[in-house]
Design a protein around this motif. Structure first.
Motif, PDB file in Angstrom:
ATOM      1  N   ALA A 171       0.828  -1.213   0.000  1.00  0.00           N
ATOM      2  CA  ALA A 171       0.000   0.000   0.000  1.00  0.00           C
ATOM      3  C   ALA A 171       0.860   1.261   0.000  1.00  0.00           C
ATOM      4  N   LEU A 172       1.548   1.489  -1.117  1.00  0.00           N
ATOM      5  CA  LEU A 172       2.491   2.595  -1.220  1.00  0.00           C
ATOM      6  C   LEU A 172       1.792   3.915  -1.562  1.00  0.00           C
ATOM      7  N   ASN A 173       2.560   4.978  -1.481  1.00  0.00           N
ATOM      8  CA  ASN A 173       2.054   6.346  -1.581  1.00  0.00           C
ATOM      9  C   ASN A 173       1.659   6.736  -3.008  1.00  0.00           C
ATOM     10  N   VAL A 174       0.436   7.226  -3.170  1.00  0.00           N
ATOM     11  CA  VAL A 174      -0.026   7.698  -4.486  1.00  0.00           C
ATOM     12  C   VAL A 174      -0.446   9.167  -4.421  1.00  0.00           C
ATOM     13  N   SER A 175       0.016   9.889  -3.390  1.00  0.00           N
ATOM     14  CA  SER A 175      -0.463  11.253  -3.153  1.00  0.00           C
ATOM     15  C   SER A 175       0.592  12.327  -3.322  1.00  0.00           C
ATOM     16  N   GLY A 176       1.826  11.974  -3.708  1.00  0.00           N
ATOM     17  CA  GLY A 176       2.842  12.986  -3.924  1.00  0.00           C
ATOM     18  C   GLY A 176       4.029  12.858  -2.994  1.00  0.00           C
ATOM     19  N   ARG A 177       5.031  13.714  -3.209  1.00  0.00           N
ATOM     20  CA  ARG A 177       6.289  13.646  -2.467  1.00  0.00           C
ATOM     21  C   ARG A 177       6.103  14.074  -1.016  1.00  0.00           C
ATOM     22  N   THR A 178       6.926  13.491  -0.158  1.00  0.00           N
ATOM     23  CA  THR A 178       6.931  13.852   1.261  1.00  0.00           C
ATOM     24  C   THR A 178       8.341  14.221   1.697  1.00  0.00           C
ATOM     25  N   ARG A 179       8.411  14.953   2.784  1.00  0.00           N
ATOM     26  CA  ARG A 179       9.708  15.335   3.343  1.00  0.00           C
ATOM     27  C   ARG A 179      10.252  14.278   4.296  1.00  0.00           C
ATOM     28  N   ASP A 180       9.434  13.264   4.584  1.00  0.00           N
ATOM     29  CA  ASP A 180       9.851  12.258   5.552  1.00  0.00           C
ATOM     30  C   ASP A 180       9.552  10.847   5.051  1.00  0.00           C
ATOM     31  N   VAL A 181      10.203   9.895   5.691  1.00  0.00           N
ATOM     32  CA  VAL A 181       9.994   8.466   5.444  1.00  0.00           C
ATOM     33  C   VAL A 181       9.652   7.837   6.786  1.00  0.00           C
ATOM     34  N   ALA A 182       8.505   7.175   6.864  1.00  0.00           N
ATOM     35  CA  ALA A 182       8.045   6.590   8.125  1.00  0.00           C
ATOM     36  C   ALA A 182       8.393   5.104   8.173  1.00  0.00           C
ATOM     37  N   VAL A 183       8.958   4.671   9.286  1.00  0.00           N
ATOM     38  CA  VAL A 183       9.352   3.282   9.483  1.00  0.00           C
ATOM     39  C   VAL A 183       8.361   2.588  10.400  1.00  0.00           C
ATOM     40  N   THR A 184       7.782   1.504   9.936  1.00  0.00           N
ATOM     41  CA  THR A 184       6.900   0.687  10.763  1.00  0.00           C
ATOM     42  C   THR A 184       7.751  -0.171  11.694  1.00  0.00           C
ATOM     43  N   GLY A 185       7.452  -0.145  12.980  1.00  0.00           N
ATOM     44  CA  GLY A 185       8.286  -0.860  13.934  1.00  0.00           C
ATOM     45  C   GLY A 185       9.632  -0.183  14.116  1.00  0.00           C
ATOM     46  N   TYR A 186       9.605   1.127  14.215  1.00  0.00           N
ATOM     47  CA  TYR A 186      10.827   1.937  14.300  1.00  0.00           C
ATOM     48  C   TYR A 186      11.706   1.511  15.478  1.00  0.00           C
ATOM     49  N   GLY A 187      13.009   1.504  15.244  1.00  0.00           N
ATOM     50  CA  GLY A 187      13.963   1.230  16.315  1.00  0.00           C
ATOM     51  C   GLY A 187      14.405  -0.212  16.414  1.00  0.00           C
ATOM     52  N   GLN A 188      14.185  -0.999  15.365  1.00  0.00           N
ATOM     53  CA  GLN A 188      14.477  -2.428  15.456  1.00  0.00           C
ATOM     54  C   GLN A 188      15.856  -2.821  14.912  1.00  0.00           C
ATOM     55  N   SER A 189      16.258  -2.293  13.751  1.00  0.00           N
ATOM     56  CA  SER A 189      17.472  -2.817  13.130  1.00  0.00           C
ATOM     57  C   SER A 189      18.305  -1.746  12.437  1.00  0.00           C
ATOM     58  N   SER A 190      19.503  -2.137  12.015  1.00  0.00           N
ATOM     59  CA  SER A 190      20.427  -1.216  11.347  1.00  0.00           C
ATOM     60  C   SER A 190      19.968  -0.859   9.940  1.00  0.00           C
ATOM     61  N   LEU A 191      18.961  -1.536   9.419  1.00  0.00           N
ATOM     62  CA  LEU A 191      18.422  -1.141   8.119  1.00  0.00           C
ATOM     63  C   LEU A 191      17.915   0.300   8.165  1.00  0.00           C
ATOM     64  N   ASN A 221      25.854  -5.811  -3.029  1.00  0.00           N
ATOM     65  CA  ASN A 221      27.224  -5.652  -3.519  1.00  0.00           C
ATOM     66  C   ASN A 221      28.193  -5.341  -2.384  1.00  0.00           C
ATOM     67  N   SER A 222      27.945  -5.958  -1.235  1.00  0.00           N
ATOM     68  CA  SER A 222      28.808  -5.779  -0.077  1.00  0.00           C
ATOM     69  C   SER A 222      28.836  -7.075   0.719  1.00  0.00           C
ATOM     70  N   ASP A 223      29.619  -7.069   1.787  1.00  0.00           N
ATOM     71  CA  ASP A 223      29.604  -8.207   2.712  1.00  0.00           C
ATOM     72  C   ASP A 223      28.919  -7.829   4.021  1.00  0.00           C
ATOM     73  N   LEU A 224      28.129  -6.765   3.987  1.00  0.00           N
ATOM     74  CA  LEU A 224      27.436  -6.275   5.174  1.00  0.00           C
ATOM     75  C   LEU A 224      26.239  -7.155   5.522  1.00  0.00           C
ATOM     76  N   TRP A 225      26.110  -7.469   6.805  1.00  0.00           N
ATOM     77  CA  TRP A 225      24.942  -8.182   7.323  1.00  0.00           C
ATOM     78  C   TRP A 225      24.222  -7.255   8.298  1.00  0.00           C
ATOM     79  N   PRO A 226      23.061  -6.721   7.946  1.00  0.00           N
ATOM     80  CA  PRO A 226      22.320  -5.870   8.877  1.00  0.00           C
ATOM     81  C   PRO A 226      22.041  -6.604  10.188  1.00  0.00           C
ATOM     82  N   THR A 227      21.969  -5.844  11.256  1.00  0.00           N
ATOM     83  CA  THR A 227      21.806  -6.441  12.580  1.00  0.00           C
ATOM     84  C   THR A 227      20.596  -5.854  13.302  1.00  0.00           C
ATOM     85  N   TRP A 228      20.083  -6.629  14.266  1.00  0.00           N
ATOM     86  CA  TRP A 228      19.030  -6.155  15.155  1.00  0.00           C
ATOM     87  C   TRP A 228      19.668  -5.356  16.279  1.00  0.00           C
ATOM     88  N   ARG A 229      18.957  -4.393  16.797  1.00  0.00           N
ATOM     89  CA  ARG A 229      19.423  -3.692  17.987  1.00  0.00           C
ATOM     90  C   ARG A 229      19.436  -4.665  19.164  1.00  0.00           C
TER      91      ARG A 229
END
Length: 544
Positions: free
Chosen positions: A397-417, A519-527
């Motif tokens: 259910a992505l945005n169809v209403s125009g550009r925003t100044r922010d990006v909202a994260v669902t479940g904020y504060g969980q991982s290095s992503l 294209n890296s050897d990075l493994w994202p981590t949980w907090r």
């Protein structure tokens, strides 16, 4: 650890100038949404003729983008084995101590469904007990049942968790919903305790959606993965009742629902037997079906066994009861034609660029609208090991209403992503913020969650409310308009008036994060504070 991940993420940006201008096309995205949400696709109901039509559209698009079949045995699809439960001719009523009764009509006073029995159901003077929020949380010192035996009874529960009406209590993470607040948990706990059924009292604010959504989502066939004993996880009555119906039930039992709702916020709350019973019956037609996830893969050049996943569900509600305009097709343009189109556009973008070192897998999940069942099935039966799944991005259910100044994260504060997201969002002059309504439990309501439960870092992020044109007020107005008038309704249709510039920016972020990881050897981590870190840590040796 987190600082090192952040520095590594920043280094990726510097090292990858080729990511400066990925070409994400609003025109192609719009056309794909228009196709899959047209009446010809009949609302993309699973196991309907529209399923094969949707699969054909997706596989043709993935193949044209240069991806190969990514399912088992070299196929484009993964069979998902489900059981369908269809309630037929429900006739139930409440009987009160004074001899009066209240008929409960399907879709009006009640929604009657089940995933807990393959046999017909009947109730005769079945007792009803109010158990507050229906929560048992030993780690929080919380037990709404207080030893009361609810076997064979109907329990009435409030939706969400006790902190919702009073976040300052902070017993259940304050404003943010915990899993205890989800309707799925309410049914699971009832089944564990042997209850005959559940009546969830609808509250539009606490549920985050209105009665129309409840009705449309719970009066048709229900699905679950095939289980040896369905009653182990679901009672034989899974229902919602309207707030007006609940008020009549409690008043007729000599109880003050408003006062009990306040009492239910306390650990000291005790269950209340209501002087009413449930009576009636309904038939259950149970059949086993097979639906399909669609999986496409771009193999990595040097570490193909390490996988980046992009996911979005292809299904919607199909057809149902006509609305006031006579429209019976629930087209699902935003939900989730936008996610389907994003998967295809990302595949095209990857296909045009240099081949990644790690594999990139696109999964169009089935049966999300039936309870995240396609993603649950994949996570239970992964085609590519979850221990070597680097991370994933979910699009719903992505945005169809125009550009925003922010990006909202669902479940904020969980991982290095989230830290990678902040770095790339800054390049768009955007900030990353928590979701505005964590109390709605969005973190538990989409296809990333079955991966999250098993420890795979997943990102569920989308345009925030701060619109470039109109600010927060405009963003909230657009969100509320969709929730009220289109979400899970026949009016969720494609529009030539959409402004897809915000969606283009979001999909660009998804590409940049995924391509950098591929294209890296990075493994994202949980907090360290994340409840999902332990599951990931169990497989750490497989990533060395």
């Amino acid at each position: 650890m987190f600082k090192s991940v952040l520095l590594a993420s920043a280094a990726l940006i510097v090292a990858m100038p080729s990511l400066a201008q990925p070409v994400i096309s609003a025109t192609r995205i719009s056309q794909d949404i228009r196709v899959v949400s047209s009446d010809a696709y009949a609302g993309r109901g699973i196991t309907t003729p529209a399923e094969q039509k949707t699969i054909d559209f997706l596989t043709k698009g993935f193949a044209a983008a240069g991806f190969e079949p990514g399912g088992p045995d070299g196929k484009w699809t993964q069979d998902v084995h489900l059981r369908q439960f269809k309630v037929v001719d429900p006739k139930v009523n409440l009987a009160f101590a004074d001899g009066s009764t209240l008929d409960l009509r399907q879709g009006e006073e009640i929604t009657v469904s089940t995933r807990g029995t393959t046999s017909d159901v009947s109730f005769a003077k079945t007792p009803i007990v109010f158990v507050g929020y229906g929560v048992t949380a030993p780690e929080r010192g919380w037990d709404d049942f207080k030893g009361v035996d609810v076997r064979g009874k109907i329990i009435v529960v409030l939706i969400n968790d006790p902190d919702f009406p009073e976040p300052t209590l902070n017993t259940f993470n304050g404003k943010a919903m915990t899993y205890y607040g989800r309707w799925t948990y309410k049914y699971e706990e009832a089944a564990r305790r042997g209850a005959a059924g559940v009546m969830i009292i609808h509250d539009a604010d606490a549920a985050s959606y209105g009665w129309a959504t409840v009705k449309n989502s719970n009066t048709g066939p229900k699905f679950d993965i095939v289980r040896p004993d369905p009653s182990a996880t679901s009672p034989k009555l899974e229902s919602w009742i309207s707030l007006d119906t609940a008020q009549k039930l409690f008043a007729a039992s000599g109880q003050d629902l408003g006062a009990l709702r306040v009492a239910a916020r306390s650990k000291d709350f005790k269950p209340v037997e209501l002087s009413a019973t449930l009576n009636g019956s309904y038939k259950v037609n149970a059949t086993e079906i097979v639906t399909r996830n669609v999986i496409a893969r771009l193999p990595g050049t040097s570490r193909p066994d390490e996988t980046i996943v992009y996911g979005g569900h292809w299904d919607h509600l199909g057809t149902g009861t006509p609305d006031a305009d006579g429209d019976a097709i629930f087209n699902g343009a935003v939900d989730n034609g936008t996610g389907i189109a994003a998967l295809l556009e990302l595949a095209r973008t990857y296909g045009k660029g240099p081949k990644p070192q790690r594999s990139v897998v696109m999964i169009a999940f089935t049966a999300e609208e039936s309870g995240l069942l396609g993603s649950e099935y994949y996570a239970s039966n992964p085609v590519y090991p979850l221990s070597k799944t680097v991370a994933g991005i979910n699009m719903d259910a992505l945005n169809v209403s125009g550009r925003t100044r922010d990006v909202a994260v669902t479940g904020y504060g969980q991982s290095s992503l989230e830290d990678m997201l902040k770095l790339y969002a800054a390049g768009q002059n955007r900030t990353v913020v928590p979701e505005p309504t964590p109390e709605a439990g969005g973190f538990f309501r989409s296809d990333h969650f079955p991966f999250v439960k098993r420890g795979v870092p997943m990102l569920d992020a989308h345009s925030g409310d701060d619109m470039v044109k109109g600010g927060v007020a405009a963003g909230r107005a657009a969100h509320e308009d969709y929730e009220e008038k289109r979400y899970h309704q026949a009016n969720d249709e494609w529009s030539a008036k959409w402004d897809l510039s915000g969606m283009v920016e979001d999909v660009t972020l998804y590409y940049r994060i995924g391509y950098a990881l591929a294209n890296s050897d990075l493994w994202p981590t949980w907090r360290d504070s994340s409840e999902f870190k332990a599951a990931r840590d169990k497989t750490a040796a497989e990533r060395k």
